[in-house]
Enzyme design. Structure first.
Site, PDB file in Angstrom:
ATOM      1  N   CYS A   6      12.163 -30.534  10.483  1.00  0.00           N
ATOM      2  CA  CYS A   6      11.124 -31.131   9.641  1.00  0.00           C
ATOM      3  C   CYS A   6      11.660 -31.192   8.206  1.00  0.00           C
ATOM      4  CB  CYS A   6       9.844 -30.301   9.699  1.00  0.00           C
ATOM      5  SG  CYS A   6       9.231 -30.126  11.385  1.00  0.00           S
ATOM      6  N   CYS A  56       2.114 -12.667  10.479  1.00  0.00           N
ATOM      7  CA  CYS A  56       2.782 -13.923  10.827  1.00  0.00           C
ATOM      8  C   CYS A  56       4.206 -13.600  11.267  1.00  0.00           C
ATOM      9  CB  CYS A  56       2.774 -14.813   9.590  1.00  0.00           C
ATOM     10  SG  CYS A  56       3.730 -16.304   9.801  1.00  0.00           S
ATOM     11  N   CYS A  75      15.706 -23.129  12.723  1.00  0.00           N
ATOM     12  CA  CYS A  75      14.879 -23.979  13.581  1.00  0.00           C
ATOM     13  C   CYS A  75      15.606 -25.298  13.785  1.00  0.00           C
ATOM     14  CB  CYS A  75      13.517 -24.224  12.939  1.00  0.00           C
ATOM     15  SG  CYS A  75      12.410 -25.198  13.996  1.00  0.00           S
ATOM     16  N   CYS A  84      10.698 -28.485   5.355  1.00  0.00           N
ATOM     17  CA  CYS A  84      10.612 -27.065   5.712  1.00  0.00           C
ATOM     18  C   CYS A  84      11.910 -26.316   5.424  1.00  0.00           C
ATOM     19  CB  CYS A  84      10.258 -26.953   7.189  1.00  0.00           C
ATOM     20  SG  CYS A  84      10.294 -25.254   7.789  1.00  0.00           S
ATOM     21  N   CYS A 139       7.099 -20.615   5.117  1.00  0.00           N
ATOM     22  CA  CYS A 139       8.068 -20.663   6.192  1.00  0.00           C
ATOM     23  C   CYS A 139       9.547 -20.712   5.762  1.00  0.00           C
ATOM     24  CB  CYS A 139       7.680 -21.950   6.915  1.00  0.00           C
ATOM     25  SG  CYS A 139       8.336 -22.209   8.493  1.00  0.00           S
ATOM     26  N   GLU A 177      11.972 -13.372   9.038  1.00  0.00           N
ATOM     27  CA  GLU A 177      10.877 -12.981   8.146  1.00  0.00           C
ATOM     28  C   GLU A 177       9.587 -12.729   8.905  1.00  0.00           C
ATOM     29  OE1 GLU A 177      11.734 -16.291   4.984  1.00  0.00           O
ATOM     30  OE2 GLU A 177      10.038 -16.814   6.218  1.00  0.00           O
TER      31      GLU A 177
HETATM   32  N1  SAH Z   1       7.461 -24.288  14.014  1.00  0.00           N
HETATM   33  C1  SAH Z   1       6.070 -24.101  14.088  1.00  0.00           C
HETATM   34  C2  SAH Z   1       5.603 -22.782  13.512  1.00  0.00           C
HETATM   35  C3  SAH Z   1       6.269 -22.336  12.244  1.00  0.00           C
HETATM   36  S1  SAH Z   1       6.021 -23.326  10.787  1.00  0.00           S
HETATM   37  C4  SAH Z   1       5.338 -25.226  13.433  1.00  0.00           C
HETATM   38  O1  SAH Z   1       5.958 -26.052  12.782  1.00  0.00           O
HETATM   39  O2  SAH Z   1       4.127 -25.298  13.626  1.00  0.00           O
HETATM   40  C5  SAH Z   1       4.438 -22.762  10.245  1.00  0.00           C
HETATM   41  C6  SAH Z   1       3.710 -23.736   9.342  1.00  0.00           C
HETATM   42  O3  SAH Z   1       4.237 -23.747   8.015  1.00  0.00           O
HETATM   43  C7  SAH Z   1       3.810 -25.160   9.854  1.00  0.00           C
HETATM   44  O4  SAH Z   1       2.546 -25.781   9.847  1.00  0.00           O
HETATM   45  C8  SAH Z   1       4.748 -25.755   8.850  1.00  0.00           C
HETATM   46  O5  SAH Z   1       4.638 -27.112   8.836  1.00  0.00           O
HETATM   47  C9  SAH Z   1       4.339 -25.057   7.567  1.00  0.00           C
HETATM   48  N2  SAH Z   1       5.289 -25.195   6.463  1.00  0.00           N
HETATM   49  C10 SAH Z   1       6.627 -25.314   6.537  1.00  0.00           C
HETATM   50  N3  SAH Z   1       7.160 -25.453   5.309  1.00  0.00           N
HETATM   51  C11 SAH Z   1       6.136 -25.425   4.433  1.00  0.00           C
HETATM   52  C12 SAH Z   1       6.020 -25.532   3.003  1.00  0.00           C
HETATM   53  N4  SAH Z   1       7.099 -25.679   2.250  1.00  0.00           N
HETATM   54  N5  SAH Z   1       4.787 -25.466   2.439  1.00  0.00           N
HETATM   55  C13 SAH Z   1       3.695 -25.291   3.203  1.00  0.00           C
HETATM   56  N6  SAH Z   1       3.725 -25.173   4.550  1.00  0.00           N
HETATM   57  C14 SAH Z   1       4.924 -25.251   5.159  1.00  0.00           C
HETATM   58 FE1  SF4 Z   2      10.721 -25.762  12.549  1.00  0.00          FE
HETATM   59 FE2  SF4 Z   2       9.820 -25.664  10.060  1.00  0.00          FE
HETATM   60 FE3  SF4 Z   2       9.360 -27.817  11.559  1.00  0.00          FE
HETATM   61 FE4  SF4 Z   2       8.086 -25.511  12.118  1.00  0.00          FE
HETATM   62  S1  SF4 Z   2       7.859 -26.731  10.268  1.00  0.00           S
HETATM   63  S2  SF4 Z   2       9.097 -26.909  13.567  1.00  0.00           S
HETATM   64  S3  SF4 Z   2       9.689 -24.029  11.570  1.00  0.00           S
HETATM   65  S4  SF4 Z   2      11.384 -27.093  10.902  1.00  0.00           S
END
Ligand code: SAH
Ligand code: SF4
Length: 366
Positions: free
Chosen positions: A127, A116, A123, A130, A353, A95
């Site tokens: 997390c 973006c 990944c 996510c 994300c 995406e």
């Molecule tokens: N992996 C990297 C970059 C991609 S994620 C990172 O984690 O920083 C980009 C951002 O989106 C991160 O800050 C992540 O924590 C956030 N994110 C992921 N899932 C989300 C959600 N459901 N709602 C809001 N932000 C989210």
């Molecule tokens: Fe990976 Fe999502 Fe965690 Fe970013 S927030 S490191 S994309 S699992």
């Protein structure tokens, strides 16, 4: 991606010149080719009329020019966010998102655009909140596939007739799509160098932000990199206890390692870093977390970006009430921490994300 020809977008000026010489071609052709790609926006070697026909044919045999293919697009009326789901040559879904900020003042001829981009398919960081991490890690994107996302957006904007004078169709790049960029550092850095180069897209390094979940050794490496890219750290927890619960990476690199690494980066670059903090109800939204976050931000001289959590189907997490969001922000402001509460964009179009991809995979496998 061994079975595919390399994408032309993965070449830098140096590597392209070397590849041309190895083919018995003149190295100076590299500058001409890059000019066609990034300035004139050619979409095939055939268009490069100042190259001999034989060279054009040879290039077309060696390289793939195929832009990523659009699978799904979502936009929301009144919301300045567009999200594209692209299919790579092996079928992988990736995406990228375009966010349009409102004009800051009437003198500005247009709204500012941020793109973006994603760096991995899935990944591995896992997390808990996510969507990208839900189905695990599939593979890294190569530099050409990362640049291809930017080129796709350029083309998409041009098609809609929104291209202004000059050739940069966006103002900022954020590496905040799917994937952990610092777990695919080489390809990401190469792609960003191409985006930044004067022979490439020419986007200023300070307009490019890399977001990481906190891969400490790589943050330290980046601190020594001469490129002045900006750094955002996805903190999401102001104590090890809270952070480890939602981000497994914190068990490997706890705050006692992450904070000094972030400090080293910001001191060496002489720039403020950003701490991203998603607000999740009853997980990290206590005012005690806000006070701890303020301490960390003050130590790092960092800016805090609060992001109300965007619900993900299949996950139990919720965003706190507007009232709680404001209370949390107030704690930071009282401690004079520069902080913003992001007006949440694109919830209706799965802009967080990994969510659009997830939905499409569900559809395809249903
Ligand atoms: N992996 C990297 C970059 C991609 S994620 C990172 O984690 O920083 C980009 C951002 O989106 C991160 O800050 C992540 O924590 C956030 N994110 C992921 N899932 C989300 C959600 N459901 N709602 C809001 N932000 C989210
Ligand atoms: Fe990976 Fe999502 Fe965690 Fe970013 S927030 S490191 S994309 S699992």
């Amino acid at each position: 991606m061994e079975n595919f020809r390399p994408l032309i977008f993965s070449e830098t000026k140096e590597t392209l010149a070397a590849a041309l010489e190895a083919q018995g071609e003149k190295a100076f052709r590299a500058a001409q080719i890059l000019d066609w790609i990034y300035k004139k926006r050619a979409s095939s070697f055939e268009e490069m009329t100042n190259l001999p026909a034989g060279t054009r044919a040879r290039l077309a045999e060696i390289y793939d020019f195929a832009p990523a293919e659009l699978v799904a697009k979502s936009e929301q009326a009144g919301d300045a966010t567009e999200k594209f789901l692209l299919r790579m040559r092996d079928g992988a879904l990736v995406e990228c998102v375009v966010l349009r900020a409102p004009q800051e003042n009437a003198a500005e001829a247009r709204s500012r655009k941020t793109v973006c981009i994603s760096t991995q398919v899935g990944c591995a960081q896992g997390c808990r909140f996510c969507a990208s991490g839900l189905s695990g890690w599939k593979r890294n994107l190569d530099a050409g596939e990362i640049v291809a996302q930017l080129m796709f957006v350029c083309r998409e904007c041009a098609d809609k007739g929104t291209r202004e004078t000059g050739f940069t169709d966006f103002d900022n790049i954020v590496v905040m799509g799917m994937g952990e960029p610092l777990m695919n550092c080489e390809a990401t850095m190469r792609a960003l160098r191409i985006a930044n180069a004067s022979w490439g897209l020419g986007v200023g390094a300070r307009r490019i932000t890399i977001s990481t979940s906190g891969v400490v050794p790589k943050i330290r490496e980046l601190a020594d990199d001469p490129m002045q890219f900006r750094l955002a750290i996805s903190l999401h927890g102001a104590t090890d206890e809270v952070r480890s619960r939602i981000m497994p990476v914190n068990r490997k690199y706890p705050l006692a390692q992450l904070i000094p690494a972030a400090k080293e980066f910001s001191e060496k670059h002489g720039r403020m870093i950003t701490l991203e903090f998603i607000l999740i109800e009853d997980v990290n939204d206590s005012l005690e977390q806000a006070r701890k976050l303020a301490e960390i931000a003050r130590e790092l001289h960092a800016h805090v970006n609060l992001i109300p959590y965007n619900a993900v189907e299949g996950l139990p997490w919720k965003r706190p009430s507007g009232n709680r969001q404001m209370q949390f922000l107030k704690v930071l402001q009282e401690r004079r921490v520069p902080a913003t509460l992001r007006r949440e964009k694109g919830a209706g179009i799965d802009a967080a994300c990994g969510q659009l991809r997830l939905r499409n995979i569900d559809k395809e496998t249903a």
